[in-house]
Design a protein around this motif. Structure first.
Motif, PDB file in Angstrom:
ATOM      1  N   LEU A 129     -36.321 -19.694  -3.481  1.00  0.00           N
ATOM      2  CA  LEU A 129     -34.910 -19.775  -3.379  1.00  0.00           C
ATOM      3  C   LEU A 129     -34.287 -18.926  -4.449  1.00  0.00           C
ATOM      4  O   LEU A 129     -33.118 -18.772  -4.507  1.00  0.00           O
ATOM      5  CB  LEU A 129     -34.620 -21.218  -3.790  1.00  0.00           C
ATOM      6  N   ASP A 130     -34.998 -18.423  -5.509  1.00  0.00           N
ATOM      7  CA  ASP A 130     -34.468 -17.394  -6.503  1.00  0.00           C
ATOM      8  C   ASP A 130     -34.482 -15.631  -6.009  1.00  0.00           C
ATOM      9  O   ASP A 130     -34.065 -15.039  -6.639  1.00  0.00           O
ATOM     10  CB  ASP A 130     -35.376 -17.253  -7.870  1.00  0.00           C
ATOM     11  N   SER A 131     -34.896 -15.755  -4.460  1.00  0.00           N
ATOM     12  CA  SER A 131     -34.857 -14.433  -3.988  1.00  0.00           C
ATOM     13  C   SER A 131     -33.360 -14.159  -3.985  1.00  0.00           C
ATOM     14  O   SER A 131     -32.484 -14.808  -3.484  1.00  0.00           O
ATOM     15  CB  SER A 131     -35.499 -14.417  -2.865  1.00  0.00           C
ATOM     16  N   GLY A 132     -33.072 -12.656  -4.373  1.00  0.00           N
ATOM     17  CA  GLY A 132     -31.518 -12.235  -4.080  1.00  0.00           C
ATOM     18  C   GLY A 132     -31.373 -12.050  -2.430  1.00  0.00           C
ATOM     19  O   GLY A 132     -30.239 -12.573  -2.289  1.00  0.00           O
ATOM     20  N   SER A 133     -32.310 -11.762  -1.966  1.00  0.00           N
ATOM     21  CA  SER A 133     -31.896 -11.877  -0.293  1.00  0.00           C
ATOM     22  C   SER A 133     -31.741 -13.196   0.374  1.00  0.00           C
ATOM     23  O   SER A 133     -30.694 -13.190   1.161  1.00  0.00           O
ATOM     24  CB  SER A 133     -33.318 -11.017   0.327  1.00  0.00           C
ATOM     25  N   ALA A 134     -32.466 -14.038  -0.094  1.00  0.00           N
ATOM     26  CA  ALA A 134     -32.129 -15.486   0.377  1.00  0.00           C
ATOM     27  C   ALA A 134     -30.869 -16.195  -0.214  1.00  0.00           C
ATOM     28  O   ALA A 134     -30.057 -16.512   0.690  1.00  0.00           O
ATOM     29  CB  ALA A 134     -33.402 -16.326  -0.153  1.00  0.00           C
ATOM     30  N   MET A 135     -30.689 -15.915  -1.300  1.00  0.00           N
ATOM     31  CA  MET A 135     -29.244 -16.304  -1.932  1.00  0.00           C
ATOM     32  C   MET A 135     -27.955 -15.714  -1.264  1.00  0.00           C
ATOM     33  O   MET A 135     -27.150 -16.118  -0.922  1.00  0.00           O
ATOM     34  CB  MET A 135     -29.228 -16.030  -3.325  1.00  0.00           C
ATOM     35  N   ARG A 136     -28.280 -14.299  -0.908  1.00  0.00           N
ATOM     36  CA  ARG A 136     -27.181 -13.576  -0.301  1.00  0.00           C
ATOM     37  C   ARG A 136     -27.002 -14.044   1.206  1.00  0.00           C
ATOM     38  O   ARG A 136     -25.666 -14.286   1.616  1.00  0.00           O
ATOM     39  CB  ARG A 136     -27.695 -11.950  -0.180  1.00  0.00           C
ATOM     40  N   VAL A 137     -28.147 -14.405   2.000  1.00  0.00           N
ATOM     41  CA  VAL A 137     -27.854 -14.710   3.361  1.00  0.00           C
ATOM     42  C   VAL A 137     -27.715 -16.258   3.313  1.00  0.00           C
ATOM     43  O   VAL A 137     -26.707 -16.653   4.048  1.00  0.00           O
ATOM     44  CB  VAL A 137     -29.258 -14.834   3.914  1.00  0.00           C
ATOM     45  N   ALA A 138     -27.724 -17.077   2.240  1.00  0.00           N
ATOM     46  CA  ALA A 138     -27.507 -18.548   2.339  1.00  0.00           C
ATOM     47  C   ALA A 138     -25.790 -18.532   1.851  1.00  0.00           C
ATOM     48  O   ALA A 138     -25.221 -19.552   2.018  1.00  0.00           O
ATOM     49  CB  ALA A 138     -28.157 -19.084   0.892  1.00  0.00           C
ATOM     50  N   GLU A 139     -25.200 -17.417   1.405  1.00  0.00           N
ATOM     51  CA  GLU A 139     -23.557 -17.372   0.935  1.00  0.00           C
ATOM     52  C   GLU A 139     -23.437 -18.485   0.029  1.00  0.00           C
ATOM     53  O   GLU A 139     -22.235 -19.328   0.094  1.00  0.00           O
ATOM     54  CB  GLU A 139     -22.830 -17.539   2.430  1.00  0.00           C
ATOM     55  N   GLY A 140     -24.337 -18.652  -0.806  1.00  0.00           N
ATOM     56  CA  GLY A 140     -23.832 -19.847  -2.019  1.00  0.00           C
ATOM     57  C   GLY A 140     -24.564 -21.164  -1.519  1.00  0.00           C
ATOM     58  O   GLY A 140     -24.197 -22.055  -2.473  1.00  0.00           O
ATOM     59  N   GLY A 141     -25.194 -21.495  -0.398  1.00  0.00           N
ATOM     60  CA  GLY A 141     -25.423 -22.749   0.107  1.00  0.00           C
ATOM     61  C   GLY A 141     -26.596 -23.156  -1.011  1.00  0.00           C
ATOM     62  O   GLY A 141     -26.793 -24.484  -1.259  1.00  0.00           O
TER      63      GLY A 141
END
Length: 347
Positions: free
Chosen positions: A236-248
């Protein structure tokens, strides 16, 4: 005229290399002891020649363009201070640098507008530093004001500098350095949410693609899911995962579990209905279509990229989404969003 020309000439001192000459120097001529010692040592180390040393001091010249009577030094000498050029060419760069910055183990990078705003909304005390372009400063004026009050750093930088820091062009002109969240274990989560009448947990098994994971978390946050169980919560600390999650990601509790079978048993003991979502329909596994399934108040939805028969055997219900010959299966994040919408509707 002769007096003026005589004053403008350099003053030349002839100093003999002798001990008596050093003692007779006044405090005004030699300055501080440290400075004089450095000059004297340098002279002694390089004075193998027998002839005397000549020191030249350029006279002070008054600046006629200014009204001030204070004299100005003439710095037009070709041997000007090397520090002046160094300061002149030094562009202001962020405190952390870029190529030199090494991310600490307890910190991560969050970028894009919605992700950074979510961090500021849910856990602003975890923010360490902000990098932002000039165009995005208005969008984050509240965050910048808070950083100033907290005496935390922020740097207005170029797009290229943030690209170099994040290693991606998809940063949206803003990047935060934040402290990583400490995940919960399942007993701690249950003690925190056990009094809730309605609750839904997602258990994600073997979904390592950061874009799929980010899509899953985004759907989960949209439908109000409280917790997500993972074997590797650091995903969950991946920058790509956080970008796609849009803050979720900031709205959901991360729960670490090394043993999914044991976690499912604990959830069953606390009254959760365990539902396994198949990525596609399999004839060897008895499953139910989504519209036929009735959900309880508390649900644990198990999701996997590769079918895990052990987890399927532990589930109370197995569900799948029926497609057609054109496309037999959906992306795992899209399928999860459809199931969560049904759970939300029934609750």
């Amino acid at each position: 005229m002769n007096d003026i020309s005589e004053k403008s000439k350099p003053t030349v001192f002839y100093a003999k290399n002798s001990q008596s000459n050093v003692k007779t120097r006044s405090a005004k001529d030699k300055g501080s002891d440290h400075q004089y010692k450095r000059k004297n040592d340098g002279f002694q180390s390089s004075s193998k020649a027998k002839h005397d040393r000549i020191e030249t001091f350029r006279p002070k010249i008054a600046d006629k363009t200014k009204k001030s009577s204070k004299p100005q030094f003439d710095l037009s000498d070709e041997h000007e201070s090397p520090w002046q050029k160094k300061v002149r060419d030094n562009d202001q760069t962020p405190t952390f640098g870029y190529d030199e910055y090494r991310q600490k183990k307890e910190e991560t990078l969050v970028y894009t507008e919605n992700s950074c705003k979510a961090v500021f909304k849910h856990r602003r005390t975890a923010i360490v530093k902000l990098f932002i372009t000039q165009d995005m400063t208005y969008q984050f004026k509240d965050l910048i004001s808070w950083l100033v009050k907290q005496r935390l750093g922020y740097d207005v930088v170029s797009t290229e500098q943030i690209t170099r820091l994040t290693q991606t062009p998809h940063h949206g002109g803003v990047c935060l350095i934040v402290k990583k969240r400490i995940p919960l274990n399942l007993p701690d989560y249950l003690s925190k949410y056990d009094d809730k009448v309605n609750d839904c947990i997602i258990a994600i098994d073997d979904v390592n693609n950061p874009h799929n994971l980010g899509g899953l978390i985004r759907s989960a946050a949209f439908f109000g899911i409280n917790g997500v169980i993972l074997r590797q919560t650091n995903l969950l600390d991946s920058g790509s995962a956080m970008r796609v999650a849009e803050g979720g990601i900031e709205a959901i509790e991360p729960i670490k579990s090394d043993d999914f079978i044991a976690s499912i048993d604990i959830l069953k003991q606390h009254g959760y209905q365990v539902v396994a979502l198949l990525p596609c329909q399999l004839k060897s596994i008895t499953s139910t279509e989504l519209y036929q399934l009735k959900f309880k108040k508390k649900v644990a939805l198990v999701i996997f990229q590769q079918i895990n028969t052990k987890l399927i055997n532990c589930a109370d219900n197995v569900v799948y989404l029926k497609g057609n010959d054109n496309m037999s299966a959906l992306n795992i994040s899209v399928a999860t969003g459809i199931v969560l919408s049904t759970i939300k509707y029934q609750s």
